[in-house]
Design an enzyme around this catalytic site. Structure first.
Site, PDB file in Angstrom:
ATOM      1  N   HIS A 108       0.854  -1.191   0.000  1.00  0.00           N
ATOM      2  CA  HIS A 108       0.000   0.000   0.000  1.00  0.00           C
ATOM      3  C   HIS A 108       0.892   1.243   0.000  1.00  0.00           C
ATOM      4  O   HIS A 108       1.874   1.288   0.747  1.00  0.00           O
ATOM      5  CB  HIS A 108      -0.910  -0.025   1.238  1.00  0.00           C
ATOM      6  CG  HIS A 108      -1.834   1.143   1.289  1.00  0.00           C
ATOM      7  ND1 HIS A 108      -2.941   1.237   0.479  1.00  0.00           N
ATOM      8  CD2 HIS A 108      -1.793   2.289   2.020  1.00  0.00           C
ATOM      9  CE1 HIS A 108      -3.554   2.385   0.715  1.00  0.00           C
ATOM     10  NE2 HIS A 108      -2.882   3.038   1.640  1.00  0.00           N
ATOM     11  N   ASP A 144      -6.910  -2.543   4.097  1.00  0.00           N
ATOM     12  CA  ASP A 144      -5.498  -2.265   4.410  1.00  0.00           C
ATOM     13  C   ASP A 144      -5.225  -2.318   5.915  1.00  0.00           C
ATOM     14  O   ASP A 144      -4.440  -1.510   6.448  1.00  0.00           O
ATOM     15  CB  ASP A 144      -5.087  -0.888   3.845  1.00  0.00           C
ATOM     16  CG  ASP A 144      -5.264  -0.817   2.331  1.00  0.00           C
ATOM     17  OD1 ASP A 144      -4.955  -1.816   1.659  1.00  0.00           O
ATOM     18  OD2 ASP A 144      -5.716   0.217   1.827  1.00  0.00           O
ATOM     19  N   GLN A 172      10.440   3.070  -3.800  1.00  0.00           N
ATOM     20  CA  GLN A 172      10.633   2.287  -2.570  1.00  0.00           C
ATOM     21  C   GLN A 172       9.829   0.989  -2.608  1.00  0.00           C
ATOM     22  O   GLN A 172      10.273  -0.046  -2.124  1.00  0.00           O
ATOM     23  CB  GLN A 172      10.230   3.115  -1.338  1.00  0.00           C
ATOM     24  CG  GLN A 172      11.116   4.315  -1.094  1.00  0.00           C
ATOM     25  CD  GLN A 172      12.582   3.925  -0.930  1.00  0.00           C
ATOM     26  OE1 GLN A 172      12.910   2.994  -0.211  1.00  0.00           O
ATOM     27  NE2 GLN A 172      13.447   4.637  -1.635  1.00  0.00           N
ATOM     28  N   GLU A 173       8.634   1.067  -3.193  1.00  0.00           N
ATOM     29  CA  GLU A 173       7.814  -0.146  -3.308  1.00  0.00           C
ATOM     30  C   GLU A 173       8.582  -1.233  -4.050  1.00  0.00           C
ATOM     31  O   GLU A 173       8.575  -2.404  -3.667  1.00  0.00           O
ATOM     32  CB  GLU A 173       6.502   0.148  -4.052  1.00  0.00           C
ATOM     33  CG  GLU A 173       5.563   1.096  -3.320  1.00  0.00           C
ATOM     34  CD  GLU A 173       4.231   1.257  -4.042  1.00  0.00           C
ATOM     35  OE1 GLU A 173       3.679   0.258  -4.533  1.00  0.00           O
ATOM     36  OE2 GLU A 173       3.731   2.401  -4.117  1.00  0.00           O
TER      37      GLU A 173
HETATM   38  C1  GAR Z   1       1.050   0.817  -6.238  1.00  0.00           C
HETATM   39  O1  GAR Z   1       1.446   2.110  -5.872  1.00  0.00           O
HETATM   40  C2  GAR Z   1       0.434   0.106  -5.064  1.00  0.00           C
HETATM   41  O2  GAR Z   1       1.031   0.421  -3.851  1.00  0.00           O
HETATM   42  C3  GAR Z   1      -0.967   0.621  -5.115  1.00  0.00           C
HETATM   43  O3  GAR Z   1      -1.302   0.636  -6.468  1.00  0.00           O
HETATM   44  C4  GAR Z   1      -0.113   0.852  -7.231  1.00  0.00           C
HETATM   45  C5  GAR Z   1      -0.013  -0.238  -8.260  1.00  0.00           C
HETATM   46  O4  GAR Z   1       1.036   0.043  -9.136  1.00  0.00           O
HETATM   47  N1  GAR Z   1      -1.869  -0.209  -4.372  1.00  0.00           N
HETATM   48  C6  GAR Z   1      -2.890   0.276  -3.687  1.00  0.00           C
HETATM   49  O5  GAR Z   1      -3.185   1.443  -3.639  1.00  0.00           O
HETATM   50  C7  GAR Z   1      -3.672  -0.788  -2.935  1.00  0.00           C
HETATM   51  N2  GAR Z   1      -4.503  -0.187  -1.930  1.00  0.00           N
HETATM   52  P1  GAR Z   1       1.635  -1.073 -10.059  1.00  0.00           P
HETATM   53  O6  GAR Z   1       0.444  -1.705 -10.798  1.00  0.00           O
HETATM   54  O7  GAR Z   1       2.544  -0.336 -10.988  1.00  0.00           O
HETATM   55  O8  GAR Z   1       2.339  -2.053  -9.190  1.00  0.00           O
END
Ligand code: GAR
Length: 199
Positions: A108, A144, A172-173
């Site tokens: 998240h 969450d 960071q993710e």
């Molecule tokens: C990411 O930023 C993730 O953290 C968020 O959606 C994006 C997906 O990006 N998730 C949420 O908000 C879940 N509540 P991605 O498809 O490029 O990985």
């Protein structure tokens, strides 16, 4: 460990996880990338990498319970041992979570418990926090609200827009999520109550 990745959109986290698995950092097998959106870019990348993909659209099921039941059945058939939500924008029911106890995780884009739900980066900017970040957590049937496994922090700068903050968090993710999954696959992460232990 047999890993299933669920993604609804762009799939940049999924890509980071796939790369980490390909380079040997994650000692597990990615058995499937599954989406609720047939047009998700995540599926294109997975196909290019020769990863099995599946689409389960909510519109094909009577209600959320029926959808989640089908999702569980499919993931069980595929042999999933860890279910990784990577931008999968559906709330999963308790029945789904119960089918994979302590084996469903999510990322998240905020420092939970602050700013759960949609538009976490916008919520953080509107609140005026000076730091934000991302959280990898176990999924429970709330929004969450599951036990926190790991977090990374970024500054919120005075001239940040939703996009600039999201980009800083996303970097960071892409580091944090593969690292947590690698630890999972190494059997280093366990949960007692709400407390997460890492060997
Ligand atoms: C990411 O930023 C993730 O953290 C968020 O959606 C994006 C997906 O990006 N998730 C949420 O908000 C879940 N509540 P991605 O498809 O490029 O990985």
């Amino acid at each position: 460990m047999k890993i299933a990745i669920l993604a609804s959109g762009r799939g940049s986290n999924m890509q980071a996880i796939v790369r980490a698995q390909q380079s040997g950092k994650i000692k597990g097998e990615i058995i499937c990338v599954l989406s609720d959106k047939p047009t998700a870019a995540a599926l294109d990348f997975a196909r290019e990498q020769g990863i099995h993909t599946e689409v389960l659209m909510a519109a094909d099921y009577e209600n959320r319970a029926a959808y989640d039941k089908a999702l569980v059945a499919r993931l069980k058939e595929l042999g999933a041992e860890l279910v990784v939500l990577a931008g999968f924008m559906r709330l999963l029911s308790a029945d789904f979570i119960d089918a994979f106890p302590e084996r469903v995780i999510n990322i998240h884009p905020a420092l939970l418990p602050a700013f759960p739900g949609l538009h976490a980066q916008r919520q953080a900017l509107e609140y005026g926090v000076k730091v934000s970040g991302c959280t990898v957590h176990f999924v429970d049937s709330g929004m969450d609200s599951g036990a926190i496994i790991a977090q990374a922090v970024v500054p919120v700068l005075p001239d940040d827009t939703e996009d600039s903050l999201a980009a800083r968090i996303l970097e960071q993710e892409h580091q944090l999520y593969p690292r947590v999954i690698a630890d999972f696959a190494d059997g280093k992460i366990s949960l007692k109550g709400r407390t997460v232990y890492k060997d």
